[in-house]
Design an enzyme around this catalytic site. Structure first.
Site, PDB file in Angstrom:
ATOM      1  N   CYS A   9      65.711  29.322  34.245  1.00  0.00           N
ATOM      2  CA  CYS A   9      65.275  29.491  33.136  1.00  0.00           C
ATOM      3  C   CYS A   9      65.630  28.421  31.958  1.00  0.00           C
ATOM      4  O   CYS A   9      65.328  27.137  32.256  1.00  0.00           O
ATOM      5  CB  CYS A   9      65.507  30.962  32.498  1.00  0.00           C
ATOM      6  N   HIS A  56      64.540  34.527  37.007  1.00  0.00           N
ATOM      7  CA  HIS A  56      66.000  34.750  37.074  1.00  0.00           C
ATOM      8  C   HIS A  56      66.114  35.661  38.506  1.00  0.00           C
ATOM      9  O   HIS A  56      66.198  36.921  38.175  1.00  0.00           O
ATOM     10  CB  HIS A  56      66.286  35.705  35.659  1.00  0.00           C
ATOM     11  N   ARG A  99      59.528  24.582  27.081  1.00  0.00           N
ATOM     12  CA  ARG A  99      60.337  25.690  26.420  1.00  0.00           C
ATOM     13  C   ARG A  99      59.335  26.851  26.044  1.00  0.00           C
ATOM     14  O   ARG A  99      58.384  26.607  25.573  1.00  0.00           O
ATOM     15  CB  ARG A  99      61.259  25.533  25.435  1.00  0.00           C
ATOM     16  N   GLU A 114      68.848  36.023  39.655  1.00  0.00           N
ATOM     17  CA  GLU A 114      69.970  36.745  39.602  1.00  0.00           C
ATOM     18  C   GLU A 114      70.191  38.164  39.194  1.00  0.00           C
ATOM     19  O   GLU A 114      70.814  38.792  39.321  1.00  0.00           O
ATOM     20  CB  GLU A 114      71.299  35.930  38.642  1.00  0.00           C
ATOM     21  N   GLY A 140      69.591  31.382  29.436  1.00  0.00           N
ATOM     22  CA  GLY A 140      70.219  31.699  27.801  1.00  0.00           C
ATOM     23  C   GLY A 140      69.488  31.012  26.946  1.00  0.00           C
ATOM     24  O   GLY A 140      67.990  30.997  27.109  1.00  0.00           O
ATOM     25  N   GLU A 141      69.960  30.269  25.964  1.00  0.00           N
ATOM     26  CA  GLU A 141      69.006  29.454  25.102  1.00  0.00           C
ATOM     27  C   GLU A 141      69.276  28.163  25.160  1.00  0.00           C
ATOM     28  O   GLU A 141      70.360  27.769  24.761  1.00  0.00           O
ATOM     29  CB  GLU A 141      69.504  29.946  23.568  1.00  0.00           C
ATOM     30  N   SER A 142      68.361  27.224  25.559  1.00  0.00           N
ATOM     31  CA  SER A 142      68.581  25.924  25.719  1.00  0.00           C
ATOM     32  C   SER A 142      69.274  24.973  24.728  1.00  0.00           C
ATOM     33  O   SER A 142      69.923  24.272  24.909  1.00  0.00           O
ATOM     34  CB  SER A 142      67.452  25.376  26.432  1.00  0.00           C
ATOM     35  N   ILE A 182      61.728  35.867  31.646  1.00  0.00           N
ATOM     36  CA  ILE A 182      62.123  36.108  30.258  1.00  0.00           C
ATOM     37  C   ILE A 182      61.925  34.898  29.376  1.00  0.00           C
ATOM     38  O   ILE A 182      62.810  33.943  29.510  1.00  0.00           O
ATOM     39  CB  ILE A 182      63.380  36.640  30.224  1.00  0.00           C
ATOM     40  N   ARG A 183      61.096  35.068  28.361  1.00  0.00           N
ATOM     41  CA  ARG A 183      61.081  33.883  27.422  1.00  0.00           C
ATOM     42  C   ARG A 183      60.881  32.417  28.243  1.00  0.00           C
ATOM     43  O   ARG A 183      61.331  31.574  28.117  1.00  0.00           O
ATOM     44  CB  ARG A 183      61.920  33.479  26.509  1.00  0.00           C
TER      45      ARG A 183
END
EC number: 4.3.3.6
Length: 198
Positions: free
Chosen positions: A81, A177, A113, A179, A49-51, A141-142
Site C-alpha cells: 500500500c 495488505h 495514491r 499481512e 500507512g500514510e505515504s 484500504i485507500r
C-alpha cells in the site's frame, strides 16, 4: 545459509502484522526506526500507512537519503500500500508541495495514491497472483494502483484492470495488505527470494 534479517520500517502502519507474517515465513524480523537499524538488515518491508506522513518522518529522522542509497545499492524491499507508493520512481498526485509523498526509486513505476478512492471505498477481492496457486484474498484500504511500469517490471496481479502487485529484481510491491489476512504467501515469496540469493 543463514536466516535473513528483514527490517520493518516502524514509523507508521501495520508494523506488528508484518513482523508476525515475516516470522511465519521464515525470516528474522526486526523493527527499523534509526540509521543503525537500517544498516543492520538484509532487506526491508515498508508497510501501509500514510505515504506523506511516512515521507515526512523519513526526512525528520534523516533516513530518507540512506534508505534511497541502500535501495540503489540493491537491498531487497517489499512495500504494501503506502510502501508501494514510496518504492515507486514517480508518484502521481503526490500531495501538497512541501508535505508530499517522496519516491524512493526502488521500482520503475508510476503509482497513483488513493486511486481506488477514499477510506469508505476500501474493498476486498479475490485476485489471481502470478506464481501463486489459487486466488489470493486481497484487502484494499485507500489503495493505490500502478499507472505505468518500466520494461523490467513484472506485473504479478491486477484489479479493476490496473496492476496491483509488481516485482522488479529484488523489489516487490502490492497495493493491498496481505499481512492482515493470515495468507502468508506474499511474505513467503519475498523471504524465499532472499534465501535464493544468499
Amino acid at each position: 545459509m543463514g536466516t535473513p534479517t528483514v527490517g520493518v520500517l516502524a514509523l507508521q502502519g501495520d508494523t506488528r502484522e508484518h513482523l508476525g507474517a515475516l516470522r511465519e515465513a521464515g525470516a528474522e524480523a526486526v523493527t527499523v526506526r534509526r540509521l543503525s537499524e537500517l544498516e543492520a538488515v538484509d532487506a526491508l518491508v515498508i508497510p501501509g500507512g500514510e505515504s506523506t506522513a511516512m515521507s515526512h518522518l523519513l526526512r525528520e529522522l534523516e533516513l530518507l537519503e540512506p534508505l534511497r542509497a541502500r535501495l540503489a545499492d540493491g537491498m531487497p524491499a517489499y512495500g504494501s500500500c503506502a510502501g508501494m507508493i514510496l518504492l515507486a520512481t514517480e508518484i502521481a498526485d503526490a500531495g501538497v508541495p512541501g508535505r508530499e509523498a517522496l519516491p524512493l526509486g526502488g521500482i520503475d513505476m508510476t503509482v497513483r495514491r488513493n486511486a481506488f478512492g477514499r477510506q469508505v471505498d476500501s474493498f476486498e477481492d479475490d485476485i489471481e497472483f502470478r506464481g501463486l496457486d489459487g486466488f489470493m484474498h486481497a484487502v484494499f484500504i485507500r489503495a493505490p494502483w500502478v499507472e505505468r511500469v518500466g520494461p523490467d517490471v513484472e506485473v504479478l496481479a491486477r484489479a479493476a484492470g490496473h496492476p496491483v502487485a509488481v516485482r522488479q529484481g529484488r523489489m516487490l510491491a502490492t497495493a493491498f495488505h496481505p499481512e492482515v489476512t493470515g495468507d502468508r504467501r506474499v511474505h513467503r515469496l519475498f523471504v524465499e527470494s532472499l534465501l535464493a540469493q544468499r
